[in-house]
Write a protein that holds these residues in place. Structure first.
Motif, PDB file in Angstrom:
ATOM      1  N   MET B   1       9.416 -10.956 -15.908  1.00  0.00           N
ATOM      2  CA  MET B   1       8.337 -10.413 -15.897  1.00  0.00           C
ATOM      3  C   MET B   1       8.199  -9.704 -14.257  1.00  0.00           C
ATOM      4  O   MET B   1       8.576 -10.082 -13.190  1.00  0.00           O
ATOM      5  CB  MET B   1       7.168 -10.864 -15.617  1.00  0.00           C
ATOM      6  CG  MET B   1       5.940  -9.314 -16.353  1.00  0.00           C
ATOM      7  SD  MET B   1       4.488 -10.506 -16.185  1.00  0.00           S
ATOM      8  CE  MET B   1       4.019 -11.643 -14.609  1.00  0.00           C
ATOM      9  N   GLN B   2       8.870  -8.057 -14.874  1.00  0.00           N
ATOM     10  CA  GLN B   2       8.634  -7.597 -13.508  1.00  0.00           C
ATOM     11  C   GLN B   2       7.832  -7.227 -12.948  1.00  0.00           C
ATOM     12  O   GLN B   2       6.642  -6.557 -13.405  1.00  0.00           O
ATOM     13  CB  GLN B   2       9.551  -6.250 -13.384  1.00  0.00           C
ATOM     14  CG  GLN B   2      11.197  -5.584 -12.577  1.00  0.00           C
ATOM     15  CD  GLN B   2      11.126  -4.596 -12.496  1.00  0.00           C
ATOM     16  OE1 GLN B   2      11.168  -3.418 -13.666  1.00  0.00           O
ATOM     17  NE2 GLN B   2      11.615  -4.409 -11.328  1.00  0.00           N
ATOM     18  N   ILE B   3       7.799  -7.174 -11.828  1.00  0.00           N
ATOM     19  CA  ILE B   3       6.344  -7.031 -10.500  1.00  0.00           C
ATOM     20  C   ILE B   3       6.131  -5.542 -10.299  1.00  0.00           C
ATOM     21  O   ILE B   3       7.326  -5.061  -9.809  1.00  0.00           O
ATOM     22  CB  ILE B   3       5.906  -7.253  -9.538  1.00  0.00           C
ATOM     23  CG1 ILE B   3       5.800  -9.498  -9.480  1.00  0.00           C
ATOM     24  CG2 ILE B   3       4.559  -7.614  -8.570  1.00  0.00           C
ATOM     25  CD1 ILE B   3       4.572 -10.136 -10.216  1.00  0.00           C
ATOM     26  N   LYS B   4       4.636  -4.636 -10.526  1.00  0.00           N
ATOM     27  CA  LYS B   4       5.353  -3.529 -10.468  1.00  0.00           C
ATOM     28  C   LYS B   4       4.259  -3.203  -8.745  1.00  0.00           C
ATOM     29  O   LYS B   4       3.231  -3.946  -8.850  1.00  0.00           O
ATOM     30  CB  LYS B   4       4.631  -2.784 -11.515  1.00  0.00           C
ATOM     31  CG  LYS B   4       4.807  -2.684 -12.409  1.00  0.00           C
ATOM     32  CD  LYS B   4       6.470  -1.913 -13.383  1.00  0.00           C
ATOM     33  CE  LYS B   4       7.281  -1.867 -14.045  1.00  0.00           C
ATOM     34  NZ  LYS B   4       8.026  -1.928 -13.991  1.00  0.00           N
ATOM     35  N   LYS B   5       5.161  -2.512  -8.109  1.00  0.00           N
ATOM     36  CA  LYS B   5       4.355  -2.464  -6.956  1.00  0.00           C
ATOM     37  C   LYS B   5       3.428  -0.776  -7.107  1.00  0.00           C
ATOM     38  O   LYS B   5       4.000   0.104  -6.977  1.00  0.00           O
ATOM     39  CB  LYS B   5       5.089  -2.679  -5.632  1.00  0.00           C
ATOM     40  CG  LYS B   5       5.889  -3.974  -5.891  1.00  0.00           C
ATOM     41  CD  LYS B   5       7.566  -3.969  -4.495  1.00  0.00           C
ATOM     42  CE  LYS B   5       7.823  -3.077  -4.774  1.00  0.00           C
ATOM     43  NZ  LYS B   5       9.259  -2.959  -6.140  1.00  0.00           N
ATOM     44  N   ILE B   6       1.929  -1.087  -6.558  1.00  0.00           N
ATOM     45  CA  ILE B   6       1.663   0.000  -6.630  1.00  0.00           C
ATOM     46  C   ILE B   6       1.010   0.308  -4.956  1.00  0.00           C
ATOM     47  O   ILE B   6       0.401  -0.363  -4.543  1.00  0.00           O
ATOM     48  CB  ILE B   6       0.097  -0.004  -8.171  1.00  0.00           C
ATOM     49  CG1 ILE B   6       1.212  -0.057  -9.010  1.00  0.00           C
ATOM     50  CG2 ILE B   6      -0.324   1.245  -6.940  1.00  0.00           C
ATOM     51  CD1 ILE B   6      -0.071   0.092 -10.142  1.00  0.00           C
ATOM     52  N   LEU B   7       1.169   1.773  -4.825  1.00  0.00           N
ATOM     53  CA  LEU B   7       0.656   2.402  -3.173  1.00  0.00           C
ATOM     54  C   LEU B   7      -0.374   3.185  -3.707  1.00  0.00           C
ATOM     55  O   LEU B   7      -0.444   4.107  -4.125  1.00  0.00           O
ATOM     56  CB  LEU B   7       1.557   3.104  -2.089  1.00  0.00           C
ATOM     57  CG  LEU B   7       1.306   3.035  -1.458  1.00  0.00           C
ATOM     58  CD1 LEU B   7       0.355   2.074  -0.219  1.00  0.00           C
ATOM     59  CD2 LEU B   7       2.749   3.625  -0.675  1.00  0.00           C
ATOM     60  N   LEU B   8      -1.681   3.101  -3.219  1.00  0.00           N
ATOM     61  CA  LEU B   8      -3.070   3.592  -3.178  1.00  0.00           C
ATOM     62  C   LEU B   8      -3.653   4.657  -1.643  1.00  0.00           C
ATOM     63  O   LEU B   8      -3.617   3.874  -0.894  1.00  0.00           O
ATOM     64  CB  LEU B   8      -4.063   3.228  -3.647  1.00  0.00           C
ATOM     65  CG  LEU B   8      -5.214   3.450  -4.503  1.00  0.00           C
ATOM     66  CD1 LEU B   8      -5.083   4.674  -5.856  1.00  0.00           C
ATOM     67  CD2 LEU B   8      -6.603   2.424  -4.053  1.00  0.00           C
ATOM     68  N   ALA B   9      -3.849   5.500  -1.474  1.00  0.00           N
ATOM     69  CA  ALA B   9      -4.579   6.213  -1.227  1.00  0.00           C
ATOM     70  C   ALA B   9      -6.257   6.469  -1.030  1.00  0.00           C
ATOM     71  O   ALA B   9      -5.754   7.287  -2.540  1.00  0.00           O
ATOM     72  CB  ALA B   9      -3.271   7.452  -0.061  1.00  0.00           C
ATOM     73  N   ASP B  10      -6.980   6.216  -0.829  1.00  0.00           N
ATOM     74  CA  ASP B  10      -8.143   7.166  -1.281  1.00  0.00           C
ATOM     75  C   ASP B  10      -9.351   6.065  -0.230  1.00  0.00           C
ATOM     76  O   ASP B  10      -9.364   4.995   0.641  1.00  0.00           O
ATOM     77  CB  ASP B  10      -8.874   6.337  -2.716  1.00  0.00           C
ATOM     78  CG  ASP B  10     -10.219   6.902  -2.876  1.00  0.00           C
ATOM     79  OD1 ASP B  10     -10.989   7.497  -2.160  1.00  0.00           O
ATOM     80  OD2 ASP B  10      -9.983   6.472  -4.639  1.00  0.00           O
ATOM     81  N   ASP B  11     -10.437   7.798   0.293  1.00  0.00           N
ATOM     82  CA  ASP B  11     -10.708   7.496   2.048  1.00  0.00           C
ATOM     83  C   ASP B  11     -12.429   6.364   1.217  1.00  0.00           C
ATOM     84  O   ASP B  11     -13.194   6.696   2.122  1.00  0.00           O
ATOM     85  CB  ASP B  11     -11.088   8.222   2.831  1.00  0.00           C
ATOM     86  CG  ASP B  11     -11.401   9.362   1.788  1.00  0.00           C
ATOM     87  OD1 ASP B  11     -12.623  10.321   2.366  1.00  0.00           O
ATOM     88  OD2 ASP B  11     -11.578   9.798   0.633  1.00  0.00           O
ATOM     89  N   ASP B  12     -12.707   6.716  -0.377  1.00  0.00           N
ATOM     90  CA  ASP B  12     -13.858   5.711  -0.672  1.00  0.00           C
ATOM     91  C   ASP B  12     -13.851   4.718  -1.113  1.00  0.00           C
ATOM     92  O   ASP B  12     -13.050   4.278  -2.076  1.00  0.00           O
ATOM     93  CB  ASP B  12     -14.275   6.749  -1.926  1.00  0.00           C
ATOM     94  CG  ASP B  12     -15.551   6.580  -2.225  1.00  0.00           C
ATOM     95  OD1 ASP B  12     -16.112   5.421  -3.261  1.00  0.00           O
ATOM     96  OD2 ASP B  12     -16.254   7.355  -2.379  1.00  0.00           O
TER      97      ASP B  12
END
Lengths: 428, 132
Positions: B1-12
């Protein structure tokens, strides 16, 4: 009856009459050519003196009496004639004025200007403004120059019009205009401020509102039944208030975005907009079993999106405020008229259209006919009828930006009519 | 199973919490530490030496200080190293102009921030669908 005259008597009479005729003709000729100033006529009451009012005399009186100053100058700029008015203007006795150089009454640094004008006046009629410097009196004047053919040679006649009052009025007008401009600018700035404020406020208000909705609905979904009954109701009230707030904010945003600057008009078939709207309203129309009558509608130069909003609000209202026990009938009609007036005559070539949206719903008391167009004005409580009360305010603003007018009239319990006047074309 | 890498930007913080809770439950997703604005996103990306370790998806909040979602999107698409990574913009107020501009810049999706938990879950599932 006289005895018949013989030939020689008749010839003598004839000669006598001929001489009289010649004399009369000579006298007339003399009068016509101005050779005589007066006539002494032997009449029934003895000798009578008749003086002639020559054309010249009438003009002399005219120039003396007129409001303008009048002077006649010779080639050396000397005043050879002046009327009393001019003497008044320069505040000197008439006797002193005659014989003075006209330059006496011109400021030194205007001398060149006047000399040039003087020379020009001999070539062609001209008009110029100058300051007349009298005896302790300065008067702004308009000079009107023309040549006069006098026995002594060609002279220059100048008519002087006192511009004092005119200048004062001009000055005051300028001041008022500057004031007006200033107020207009302030108003514009204030308007932009308000628009920006409304936009930013609504924009920024949406974020915390979203949080309220997010967490209160989560609380309801996950834990409603963990709460005592009263708290459950409170939670419901929080949620419904937050939805109401959302409607209000969205409406304020829409209203504040109605800016006159970037409005683009295009020739549009109003019928297409209405047909399109009626499609959108298909469900509520079926539900209420409403009957919609659409008359002939014109092609008008409008901003389609904005006008769509207007009719959307009007149709929505007509459906909303229908009577439960009656089949709602909504009529959308138009006519082409001459003038920008609600009672204008119909005219196939007129420059305006009157468009009416009429319903047979609950109506409203006519005393509110202007109030209903106010921002957030409602005539019914939220429980009876939904809505934020912004629909008509938006309609009014849009119509006004289209250089039109909207008005409402109603008979409470019988129905309402919303009437719009729009110009057929816009100046862009 | 391939791990998906997610990068998130939110100031809240609330949005970050909801999103973290959602993705933590997904076994095939790994979340980068959060960034709070565009500048931080660029910093984080620049520090990744191995291109294999670059994120598979970047999610950007529109209203962030210093460098907002759209500005960050612009920079990412103009940097060869990161241009291929799908970028999603999500915002409190989805207006017509923002949508047009962001799609023109190459965003994969533009969404409104939801006001209910269920809508949130739907939205995040849609985001995942882009990289699964």
């Amino acid at each position: 009856m006289e005895a018949k005259k013989n030939y020689s008597q008749l010839a003598e009479e004839n000669e006598h009459l001929r001489l009289q005729l010649d004399e009369a003709n000579e006298t007339i000729e003399a009068i016509r050519t101005g050779q005589v100033d007066a006539l002494v006529v032997k009449g029934a009451n003895g000798h009578e003196l008749y003086t002639l009012k020559s054309a010249d005399q009438s003009y002399r009186v005219f120039i003396e009496k007129m409001i303008e100053g009048a002077v006649t100058l010779n080639r050396q700029k000397v005043i050879i004639y002046s009327n009393s008015r001019f003497a008044e203007m320069v505040n000197m006795p008439l006797s002193k004025v005659i014989g003075l150089s006209f330059e006496t009454f011109i400021a030194t640094n205007d001398n060149d200007f006047f000399s040039a004008l003087f020379d020009k006046g001999f070539a062609e009629d001209c008009k110029e403004e100058i300051i007349l410097e009298g005896n302790h009196r300065t008067t702004p004047c308009q000079l009107s120059l023309t040549t006069l053919d006098l026995d002594e040679g060609i002279a220059l006649s100048i008519i002087l019009t006192d511009l004092t009052t005119q200048k004062e009025t001009q000055r005051q007008l300028k001041l008022k205009n500057e004031e007006l401009e200033k107020i207009n600018l302030e108003l514009e700035l204030s308007n932009i401020d308000l628009q920006q404020f409304a936009y930013v406020a609504s924009h920024d208000l949406q974020e915390p509102l979203r949080k309220i909705q997010l967490f209160s609905t989560y609380l309801k979904d996950k834990h409603l039944h963990d709460l005592p009954l009263e708290s459950q109701q409170h939670l419901e009230r929080i949620i419904s208030s937050s939805y109401r707030m959302k409607s209000l904010i969205v409406d304020i945003l829409n209203y504040s975005r109605l800016s006159a600057d970037n409005i683009i008009f295009e020739k549009t078939e109003l019928k297409n907009i209405i047909d399109n709207l009626l499609e959108d309203f298909e469900e509520p129309i079926l539900e209420k079993k409403a009957k919609i009558i659409v008359g002939e509608l014109p092609v008008v130069e409008i901003n389609p999106g904005q006008i769509r909003q207007v009719f959307q609000n009007l149709i929505s209202n007509a459906l909303k405020f229908s009577k439960a026990e009656k089949v709602p009938v909504i009529a959308i009609t138009s006519k082409r008229v001459e003038d920008f007036a609600f009672n204008s005559k119909e005219n196939k070539e007129g420059n305006f259209y009157i468009i009416s949206v009429k319903d047979n719903g609950i109506g409203f008391n006519n005393k509110y006919d202007k109030q209903i167009f106010t921002l957030f004005e409602r005539l019914h409580s939220k429980d009876k009828f939904d809505g934020t009360g912004i629909g008509l305010a938006i309609a009014k603003k849009v119509i006004e930006q289209h250089n039109g007018i909207i008005m409402a009239t109603s008979i409470e319990g019988e129905g309402s009519e919303f009437i719009i006047i729009l110009p057929a074309t816009q100046v862009q | 199973m391939q791990i998906k890498k997610i990068l998130l930007a939110d100031d809240d913080i609330d949005d970050r919490t909801i999103i973290k809770n959602f993705f933590d439950k997904k076994s095939d997703v790994w979340l980068f530490p959060f960034a709070e604005n565009g500048t931080e996103i660029i910093d984080i990306l620049n520090k990744i030496e191995d291109t294999d370790n670059l994120p598979d998806l970047i999610i950007l909040d529109q209203n962030m200080p210093r460098m907002n979602g759209k500005q960050t999107l612009l920079q990412l698409k103009h940097t060869e190293r990161y241009a291929h990574i799908p970028v999603i913009i999500y915002t409190s107020y989805k207006d017509h102009k923002l949508v047009t501009d962001c799609f023109a810049l190459g965003a994969a999706m533009i969404e409104s921030k939801p006001s209910s938990y269920y809508d949130y879950e739907d939205m995040l599932n849609n985001f995942l669908a882009i990289i699964r």
